[in-house]
Design a protein around this motif. Structure first.
Motif, PDB file in Angstrom:
ATOM      1  N   ALA A   1      -9.808   4.559  -3.770  1.00  0.00           N
ATOM      2  CA  ALA A   1      -9.867   4.502  -5.232  1.00  0.00           C
ATOM      3  C   ALA A   1      -9.329   3.179  -5.752  1.00  0.00           C
ATOM      4  O   ALA A   1      -9.888   2.580  -6.687  1.00  0.00           O
ATOM      5  CB  ALA A   1      -9.087   5.674  -5.831  1.00  0.00           C
ATOM      6  N   LEU A   2      -8.243   2.696  -5.138  1.00  0.00           N
ATOM      7  CA  LEU A   2      -7.670   1.411  -5.538  1.00  0.00           C
ATOM      8  C   LEU A   2      -8.664   0.284  -5.290  1.00  0.00           C
ATOM      9  O   LEU A   2      -8.870  -0.577  -6.166  1.00  0.00           O
ATOM     10  CB  LEU A   2      -6.373   1.164  -4.764  1.00  0.00           C
ATOM     11  N   ALA A   3      -9.282   0.286  -4.129  1.00  0.00           N
ATOM     12  CA  ALA A   3     -10.276  -0.753  -3.829  1.00  0.00           C
ATOM     13  C   ALA A   3     -11.442  -0.676  -4.799  1.00  0.00           C
ATOM     14  O   ALA A   3     -11.964  -1.705  -5.253  1.00  0.00           O
ATOM     15  CB  ALA A   3     -10.775  -0.592  -2.391  1.00  0.00           C
ATOM     16  N   GLY A   4     -11.845   0.537  -5.157  1.00  0.00           N
ATOM     17  CA  GLY A   4     -12.946   0.705  -6.095  1.00  0.00           C
ATOM     18  C   GLY A   4     -12.616   0.144  -7.470  1.00  0.00           C
ATOM     19  O   GLY A   4     -13.445  -0.523  -8.093  1.00  0.00           O
ATOM     20  N   ARG A   5     -11.418   0.425  -7.948  1.00  0.00           N
ATOM     21  CA  ARG A   5     -11.021  -0.090  -9.270  1.00  0.00           C
ATOM     22  C   ARG A   5     -11.025  -1.611  -9.296  1.00  0.00           C
ATOM     23  O   ARG A   5     -11.346  -2.234 -10.321  1.00  0.00           O
ATOM     24  CB  ARG A   5      -9.630   0.441  -9.640  1.00  0.00           C
ATOM     25  N   LEU A   6     -10.670  -2.207  -8.188  1.00  0.00           N
ATOM     26  CA  LEU A   6     -10.553  -3.657  -8.148  1.00  0.00           C
ATOM     27  C   LEU A   6     -11.887  -4.375  -7.958  1.00  0.00           C
ATOM     28  O   LEU A   6     -12.124  -5.440  -8.547  1.00  0.00           O
ATOM     29  CB  LEU A   6      -9.611  -4.064  -7.008  1.00  0.00           C
TER      30      LEU A   6
ATOM     31  N   GLN B   1     -14.794  -0.098   1.453  1.00  0.00           N
ATOM     32  CA  GLN B   1     -14.366   1.290   1.315  1.00  0.00           C
ATOM     33  C   GLN B   1     -14.082   1.916   2.675  1.00  0.00           C
ATOM     34  O   GLN B   1     -13.099   2.637   2.860  1.00  0.00           O
ATOM     35  CB  GLN B   1     -15.443   2.090   0.581  1.00  0.00           C
ATOM     36  N   ALA B   2     -14.960   1.651   3.637  1.00  0.00           N
ATOM     37  CA  ALA B   2     -14.757   2.181   4.986  1.00  0.00           C
ATOM     38  C   ALA B   2     -13.499   1.595   5.616  1.00  0.00           C
ATOM     39  O   ALA B   2     -12.741   2.301   6.298  1.00  0.00           O
ATOM     40  CB  ALA B   2     -15.970   1.865   5.856  1.00  0.00           C
ATOM     41  N   ALA B   3     -13.269   0.308   5.378  1.00  0.00           N
ATOM     42  CA  ALA B   3     -12.111  -0.363   5.977  1.00  0.00           C
ATOM     43  C   ALA B   3     -10.798   0.187   5.437  1.00  0.00           C
ATOM     44  O   ALA B   3      -9.889   0.517   6.211  1.00  0.00           O
ATOM     45  CB  ALA B   3     -12.194  -1.862   5.739  1.00  0.00           C
ATOM     46  N   VAL B   4     -10.676   0.286   4.130  1.00  0.00           N
ATOM     47  CA  VAL B   4      -9.391   0.711   3.566  1.00  0.00           C
ATOM     48  C   VAL B   4      -9.124   2.193   3.820  1.00  0.00           C
ATOM     49  O   VAL B   4      -7.970   2.648   3.711  1.00  0.00           O
ATOM     50  CB  VAL B   4      -9.313   0.403   2.057  1.00  0.00           C
TER      51      VAL B   4
ATOM     52  N   LEU C   1      -0.818  -6.027  -2.965  1.00  0.00           N
ATOM     53  CA  LEU C   1      -2.117  -5.364  -2.994  1.00  0.00           C
ATOM     54  C   LEU C   1      -2.632  -5.112  -1.583  1.00  0.00           C
ATOM     55  O   LEU C   1      -3.085  -4.009  -1.257  1.00  0.00           O
ATOM     56  CB  LEU C   1      -3.118  -6.210  -3.777  1.00  0.00           C
ATOM     57  N   ARG C   2      -2.602  -6.134  -0.730  1.00  0.00           N
ATOM     58  CA  ARG C   2      -3.112  -5.926   0.625  1.00  0.00           C
ATOM     59  C   ARG C   2      -2.235  -4.939   1.400  1.00  0.00           C
ATOM     60  O   ARG C   2      -2.733  -4.181   2.230  1.00  0.00           O
ATOM     61  CB  ARG C   2      -3.264  -7.247   1.382  1.00  0.00           C
ATOM     62  N   ALA C   3      -0.929  -4.911   1.084  1.00  0.00           N
ATOM     63  CA  ALA C   3      -0.053  -3.935   1.720  1.00  0.00           C
ATOM     64  C   ALA C   3      -0.426  -2.520   1.277  1.00  0.00           C
ATOM     65  O   ALA C   3      -0.444  -1.588   2.089  1.00  0.00           O
ATOM     66  CB  ALA C   3       1.401  -4.227   1.382  1.00  0.00           C
ATOM     67  N   ALA C   4      -0.747  -2.362   0.002  1.00  0.00           N
ATOM     68  CA  ALA C   4      -1.119  -1.047  -0.514  1.00  0.00           C
ATOM     69  C   ALA C   4      -2.427  -0.558   0.092  1.00  0.00           C
ATOM     70  O   ALA C   4      -2.568   0.626   0.418  1.00  0.00           O
ATOM     71  CB  ALA C   4      -1.231  -1.105  -2.041  1.00  0.00           C
ATOM     72  N   LEU C   5      -3.386  -1.457   0.270  1.00  0.00           N
ATOM     73  CA  LEU C   5      -4.682  -1.061   0.829  1.00  0.00           C
ATOM     74  C   LEU C   5      -4.602  -0.736   2.314  1.00  0.00           C
ATOM     75  O   LEU C   5      -5.474  -0.033   2.841  1.00  0.00           O
ATOM     76  CB  LEU C   5      -5.708  -2.176   0.594  1.00  0.00           C
ATOM     77  N   ALA C   6      -3.569  -1.230   2.987  1.00  0.00           N
ATOM     78  CA  ALA C   6      -3.413  -0.963   4.417  1.00  0.00           C
ATOM     79  C   ALA C   6      -2.286   0.025   4.703  1.00  0.00           C
ATOM     80  O   ALA C   6      -1.942   0.253   5.863  1.00  0.00           O
ATOM     81  CB  ALA C   6      -3.142  -2.273   5.164  1.00  0.00           C
ATOM     82  N   ASP C   7      -1.737   0.640   3.661  1.00  0.00           N
ATOM     83  CA  ASP C   7      -0.587   1.544   3.803  1.00  0.00           C
ATOM     84  C   ASP C   7      -1.017   2.876   4.403  1.00  0.00           C
ATOM     85  O   ASP C   7      -1.596   3.731   3.728  1.00  0.00           O
ATOM     86  CB  ASP C   7       0.058   1.757   2.433  1.00  0.00           C
ATOM     87  N   ALA C   8      -0.715   3.066   5.685  1.00  0.00           N
ATOM     88  CA  ALA C   8      -1.133   4.296   6.375  1.00  0.00           C
ATOM     89  C   ALA C   8      -0.421   5.530   5.849  1.00  0.00           C
ATOM     90  O   ALA C   8      -0.881   6.655   6.088  1.00  0.00           O
ATOM     91  CB  ALA C   8      -0.876   4.149   7.876  1.00  0.00           C
ATOM     92  N   SER C   9       0.681   5.353   5.127  1.00  0.00           N
ATOM     93  CA  SER C   9       1.401   6.510   4.586  1.00  0.00           C
ATOM     94  C   SER C   9       0.754   7.043   3.310  1.00  0.00           C
ATOM     95  O   SER C   9       1.062   8.147   2.872  1.00  0.00           O
ATOM     96  CB  SER C   9       2.862   6.139   4.310  1.00  0.00           C
ATOM     97  N   ALA C  10      -0.142   6.245   2.721  1.00  0.00           N
ATOM     98  CA  ALA C  10      -0.856   6.680   1.513  1.00  0.00           C
ATOM     99  C   ALA C  10      -2.155   7.376   1.905  1.00  0.00           C
ATOM    100  O   ALA C  10      -2.747   7.070   2.949  1.00  0.00           O
ATOM    101  CB  ALA C  10      -1.153   5.482   0.620  1.00  0.00           C
ATOM    102  N   ALA C  11      -2.603   8.295   1.076  1.00  0.00           N
ATOM    103  CA  ALA C  11      -3.841   9.018   1.353  1.00  0.00           C
ATOM    104  C   ALA C  11      -5.018   8.046   1.348  1.00  0.00           C
ATOM    105  O   ALA C  11      -5.066   7.114   0.529  1.00  0.00           O
ATOM    106  CB  ALA C  11      -4.059  10.106   0.316  1.00  0.00           C
TER     107      ALA C  11
END
Length: 273
Positions: free
Chosen positions: A66-71, A85-88, A50-60
């Motif tokens: 949106a992922l952070a919001g769902r969680l 939201q600003a951080a991710v 999860l933390r890798a996904a939220l910090a993945d610079a290759s993802a939009a």
């Protein structure tokens, strides 16, 4: 921390500050944001993908938001949610930089609440003294650093020891810190927290090891001397170290002034070689 992460942290901090400035009850909002951000970090620390996904610079960035919001939407307050939201949405050099920065923002929010309550000096002093107490008690330090036990166990132990003896903000900062030591010594972490509080007060921190107890007058004169040297307000934290034989050692940042008996003996030995 690399430049990308420093810029990301600055952006998240700007958003959090704006949210707290706009809150009708800034003190309550700051305390709540600090606790909420600590809660977010606890979740992320336990879920590496999860933390890798939220910090993945290759993802939009929108996908990460949106992922952070769902969680977390509806589970944390508005200020913490805006900061998250600003951080991710930013690009981080590593996932660890993201979580470490959320911890720092949580600490800063709690210290802001302490400042609003005129407790910042008290919190700074309590954190420093807590670090000294733990450094002087090897059994307690080992218990708080024991990585064979769940992180929650260290936090629970410290919370029990501190209950009713320190401010609520000191307890919250200390308990979160020992639950996330990651190999650091508890005393050093509390020293960092104390220094962070001093920085918020726009003060330098002088750590003084003295061979004897210093009187209030001696501490006052030492403070004045140091303020003259460094050109700003200085907070002096004193611990007694009988092994110094005489005199004292003063550390401000990376600078050390050694006026102790052992220091003079060491210099003499070098000159005789």
């Amino acid at each position: 921390m690399y430049a990308a992460s420093r810029e990301a942290l600055a952006e998240a901090r700007t958003v959090l500050t704006a949210e707290l400035d706009a809150a009708s009850d800034g003190t309550s909002a700051a305390a709540g944001a600090g606790s909420d951000l600590f809660g977010v970090v606890s979740v992320l620390d336990g879920q590496r993908p999860l933390r890798a996904a939220l910090a993945d610079a290759s993802a939009a960035s929108d996908a990460r938001r949106a992922l952070a919001g769902r969680l977390f939407d509806g589970k944390i307050g508005a200020a913490a949610a805006a900061a998250l939201q600003a951080a991710v949405a930013q690009n981080w050099s590593s996932a660890r930089d993201l979580t470490d920065s959320l911890v720092l923002l949580g600490r800063e929010a709690l210290l802001r609440a302490a400042q609003d309550q005129d407790q910042l000096g008290t919190v700074e002093d309590e954190l420093f003294r807590l670090g000294r107490i733990i450094a002087g008690d090897p059994a307690l330090e080992q218990a708080l650093s024991d990585r064979s036990k769940p992180a929650e166990a260290s936090g629970s132990l410290l919370s029990t020891l501190l209950y009713g003896k320190v401010t609520a903000i000191t307890e919250a900062l200390a308990v979160q810190a020992v639950g996330r030591l990651k190999g650091a010594a508890p005393a050093s972490v509390f020293g960092e927290l104390s220094a962070l509080a001093a920085t918020r007060r726009d003060k330098e921190v002088a750590h003084v090891r003295s061979s004897t107890e210093l009187s209030d007058d001696q501490i006052s004169r030492l403070t004045s001397r140091l303020e003259g040297i460094y050109g700003k307000s200085v907070t002096v934290h004193v611990e007694v170290d009988r092994e110094l034989l005489s005199g004292l050692i003063v550390r401000v940042g990376d600078e050390v002034i050694d006026g102790s008996g052992t220091g003079r003996l060491a210099s003499l030995r070098k000159s005789l070689r």
